[in-house]
Design an enzyme around this catalytic site. Structure first.
Site, PDB file in Angstrom:
ATOM      1  N   VAL A 244       0.838  -1.206   0.000  1.00 33.69           N
ATOM      2  CA  VAL A 244       0.000   0.000   0.000  1.00 33.69           C
ATOM      3  C   VAL A 244       0.872   1.255   0.000  1.00 33.69           C
ATOM      4  CG1 VAL A 244      -1.934  -1.172   1.147  1.00 33.69           C
ATOM      5  CG2 VAL A 244      -0.164  -0.094   2.561  1.00 33.69           C
TER       6      VAL A 244
ATOM      7  N   HIS B 181      -4.474  -4.149  -2.397  1.00 32.48           N
ATOM      8  CA  HIS B 181      -4.870  -3.852  -1.015  1.00 32.48           C
ATOM      9  C   HIS B 181      -5.002  -2.352  -0.757  1.00 32.48           C
ATOM     10  CE1 HIS B 181      -3.297  -8.059   0.436  1.00 32.48           C
ATOM     11  NE2 HIS B 181      -4.487  -8.117  -0.104  1.00 32.48           N
TER      12      HIS B 181
ATOM     13  N   CYS C  16     -13.816   8.185   2.556  1.00 32.65           N
ATOM     14  CA  CYS C  16     -14.905   8.621   3.431  1.00 32.65           C
ATOM     15  C   CYS C  16     -15.726   7.398   3.841  1.00 32.65           C
ATOM     16  CB  CYS C  16     -15.776   9.641   2.694  1.00 32.65           C
ATOM     17  SG  CYS C  16     -17.187  10.142   3.666  1.00 32.65           S
TER      18      CYS C  16
ATOM     19  N   CYS D 240     -18.497  15.908   2.983  1.00 33.03           N
ATOM     20  CA  CYS D 240     -19.701  15.655   3.796  1.00 33.03           C
ATOM     21  C   CYS D 240     -19.433  15.664   5.292  1.00 33.03           C
ATOM     22  CB  CYS D 240     -20.333  14.324   3.380  1.00 33.03           C
ATOM     23  SG  CYS D 240     -19.470  12.879   4.052  1.00 33.03           S
TER      24      CYS D 240
ATOM     25  N   GLY E  58       8.744 -11.333  -3.136  1.00 31.24           N
ATOM     26  CA  GLY E  58       8.660 -10.766  -1.784  1.00 31.24           C
ATOM     27  C   GLY E  58       7.322 -10.937  -1.103  1.00 31.24           C
ATOM     28  N   THR E  59       6.652 -12.044  -1.392  1.00 32.77           N
ATOM     29  CA  THR E  59       5.401 -12.314  -0.690  1.00 32.77           C
ATOM     30  C   THR E  59       5.437 -13.696  -0.066  1.00 32.77           C
ATOM     31  OG1 THR E  59       2.996 -12.575  -0.878  1.00 32.77           O
ATOM     32  CG2 THR E  59       4.268 -12.918  -2.903  1.00 32.77           C
ATOM     33  N   SER E  60       4.847 -13.789   1.135  1.00 33.89           N
ATOM     34  CA  SER E  60       4.839 -15.078   1.842  1.00 33.89           C
ATOM     35  C   SER E  60       3.821 -16.036   1.236  1.00 33.89           C
ATOM     36  CB  SER E  60       4.555 -14.854   3.324  1.00 33.89           C
ATOM     37  OG  SER E  60       3.380 -14.094   3.466  1.00 33.89           O
TER      38      SER E  60
HETATM   39  P1  OAD Z   1       4.716 -10.881   4.477  1.00 33.74           P
HETATM   40  O1  OAD Z   1       5.245 -10.015   5.566  1.00 33.74           O
HETATM   41  O2  OAD Z   1       3.759 -11.954   4.830  1.00 33.74           O
HETATM   42  O3  OAD Z   1       5.908 -11.597   3.723  1.00 33.74           O
HETATM   43  C1  OAD Z   1       7.022 -10.884   3.293  1.00 33.74           C
HETATM   44  C2  OAD Z   1       7.845 -11.802   2.441  1.00 33.74           C
HETATM   45  O4  OAD Z   1       8.926 -11.059   1.923  1.00 33.74           O
HETATM   46  C3  OAD Z   1       8.436 -13.002   3.206  1.00 33.74           C
HETATM   47  O5  OAD Z   1       8.194 -14.189   2.469  1.00 33.74           O
HETATM   48  C4  OAD Z   1       9.943 -12.682   3.245  1.00 33.74           C
HETATM   49  O6  OAD Z   1      10.751 -13.854   3.177  1.00 33.74           O
HETATM   50  C5  OAD Z   1      10.099 -11.844   1.983  1.00 33.74           C
HETATM   51  N1  OAD Z   1      11.244 -10.930   1.985  1.00 33.74           N
HETATM   52  C6  OAD Z   1      11.847 -10.315   3.023  1.00 33.74           C
HETATM   53  N2  OAD Z   1      12.841  -9.522   2.597  1.00 33.74           N
HETATM   54  C7  OAD Z   1      12.881  -9.622   1.245  1.00 33.74           C
HETATM   55  C8  OAD Z   1      13.689  -9.047   0.205  1.00 33.74           C
HETATM   56  N3  OAD Z   1      14.679  -8.183   0.470  1.00 33.74           N
HETATM   57  N4  OAD Z   1      13.430  -9.400  -1.078  1.00 33.74           N
HETATM   58  C9  OAD Z   1      12.435 -10.274  -1.386  1.00 33.74           C
HETATM   59  N5  OAD Z   1      11.639 -10.839  -0.450  1.00 33.74           N
HETATM   60  C10 OAD Z   1      11.852 -10.528   0.846  1.00 33.74           C
HETATM   61  O7  OAD Z   1       4.114  -9.884   3.384  1.00 33.74           O
HETATM   62  P2  OAD Z   1       3.051 -10.163   2.238  1.00 33.74           P
HETATM   63  O8  OAD Z   1       3.197 -11.513   1.658  1.00 33.74           O
HETATM   64  O9  OAD Z   1       3.102  -8.983   1.343  1.00 33.74           O
HETATM   65  O10 OAD Z   1      -2.556  -7.582   3.752  1.00 33.74           O
HETATM   66  O11 OAD Z   1       1.719 -10.104   3.068  1.00 33.74           O
HETATM   67  C11 OAD Z   1       0.526 -10.202   2.372  1.00 33.74           C
HETATM   68  C12 OAD Z   1      -0.531  -9.414   3.051  1.00 33.74           C
HETATM   69  O12 OAD Z   1      -0.631  -9.799   4.432  1.00 33.74           O
HETATM   70  C13 OAD Z   1      -0.283  -7.930   3.139  1.00 33.74           C
HETATM   71  O13 OAD Z   1      -0.568  -7.251   1.961  1.00 33.74           O
HETATM   72  C14 OAD Z   1      -1.213  -7.542   4.237  1.00 33.74           C
HETATM   73  C15 OAD Z   1      -0.970  -8.665   5.233  1.00 33.74           C
HETATM   74  O14 OAD Z   1      -2.062  -9.015   5.979  1.00 33.74           O
HETATM   75  C16 OAD Z   1      -3.409  -6.574   4.034  1.00 33.74           C
HETATM   76  O15 OAD Z   1      -3.061  -5.561   4.611  1.00 33.74           O
HETATM   77  C17 OAD Z   1      -4.797  -6.815   3.566  1.00 33.74           C
END
Ligand code: OAD
Length: 253
Positions: free
Chosen positions: A113, A129, A137, A160, A197-199
């Site tokens: 975000v 997200h 609002c 408003c 970079g996503t879990s």
């Molecule tokens: P996470 O915090 O779950 O995961 C972050 C990921 O990034 C992990 O797998 C790390 O190993 C990896 N990571 C860390 N450093 C890195 C680097 N330098 N390069 C590449 N990868 C790296 O974050 P998200 O998967 O984005 O949702 O989480 C998903 C959603 O969970 C978020 O958008 C949020 C949260 O609830 C909402 O806010 C709706």
């Protein structure tokens, strides 16, 4: 399946990723908090630092938490906004903006975000997200400007007077419909899907990689750690995106 457990990602694996990308007509990229880690923004697993460590995420990032204590939720978001405003896009964000100019078509979907992709020059970013720097609002349910005469109280809508909230998706809320449809279509129609970079734990974002796999795309993961997607990815580049993405770009023909 190819995996590399060595600390430095091998040139061979980077070459495989570059070769798949260079053949693709449509690349779909999904980014998560990890791509912004090198910009100093903590990932979700590390997000609650200092005074926030003692708060439950369900009090800070849910509609119910906001109803109970909007003041607390706004304090947390103002703290995070401050972090985001001070952060700069890193080499990973810049590499993706460049990649978009090197392939016939690229769709960038982000769970972040923070707006750092746009600040690095990416266009048409699908904000799955929402965006922390926008206000919405709670009465009109539209992106809104702040009233200037709010005094010291909670931010109010210029139009408003209704209570404003951050324009982000909270736990239990729906993904904006446009973003959901565009992201699904891209995942189902791409040749290469890059998960960066996503879990891969939070749905429905995590379903995009699965859709890409079902539709026959080559799935490439960039992440220093293993995720639920790793065993099914075709190429796994175990390293930080700020180093790995520029290396992939360098090997593109
Ligand atoms: P996470 O915090 O779950 O995961 C972050 C990921 O990034 C992990 O797998 C790390 O190993 C990896 N990571 C860390 N450093 C890195 C680097 N330098 N390069 C590449 N990868 C790296 O974050 P998200 O998967 O984005 O949702 O989480 C998903 C959603 O969970 C978020 O958008 C949020 C949260 O609830 C909402 O806010 C709706």
């Amino acid at each position: 399946m190819v995996d590399d457990h060595s600390p430095a990602v091998s040139r061979e694996l980077i070459g495989r990723a570059a070769a798949a990308i260079s053949r693709a007509r449509h690349v779909c990229v999904l980014t998560g908090a990890g791509i912004s880690a090198e910009s100093g923004i903590p990932t979700f697993r590390d997000a609650q630092e200092g005074i926030w460590a003692r708060f439950d995420p369900l009090d800070l990032a849910t509609p119910e938490g906001f109803e109970r204590d909007p003041d607390l939720v706004w304090q947390w978001y103002e703290w995070r906004r401050d972090l985001v405003r001070k952060a700069e896009p890193n080499a990973g964000h810049h590499a993706l903006a460049t990649l978009a100019r090197r392939v016939p078509r690229l769709t960038l979907v982000t769970q972040n975000v923070d707006g750092l992709h746009q600040r690095a020059g990416s266009t048409g970013v699908i904000e799955y997200h929402g965006n922390i720097l926008r206000d919405r609002c709670t009465v009109e349910q539209v992106v809104a400007e702040r009233s200037r005469d709010a005094g010291g109280g909670l931010p109010r809508c210029l139009g408003c007077g209704g209570l404003l909230r951050p324009d982000v998706v909270w736990f239990g809320e729906m993904i904006p419909r446009g973003a959901l449809l565009l992201a699904d279509a891209a995942a189902e129609n791409c040749d290469v899907f890059l998960s960066i970079g996503t879990s891969s734990l939070v749905y429905p974002a995590a379903s995009l990689g699965e859709a890409a796999l079902r539709h026959g795309a080559t799935v490439i993961e960039i992440n220093p750690d293993s995720t639920d997607l790793s065993p099914r990815a075709h190429v796994v580049l175990r390293g930080p995106s700020g180093l790995v993405l520029p290396a992939v770009l360098e090997l593109l023909p």
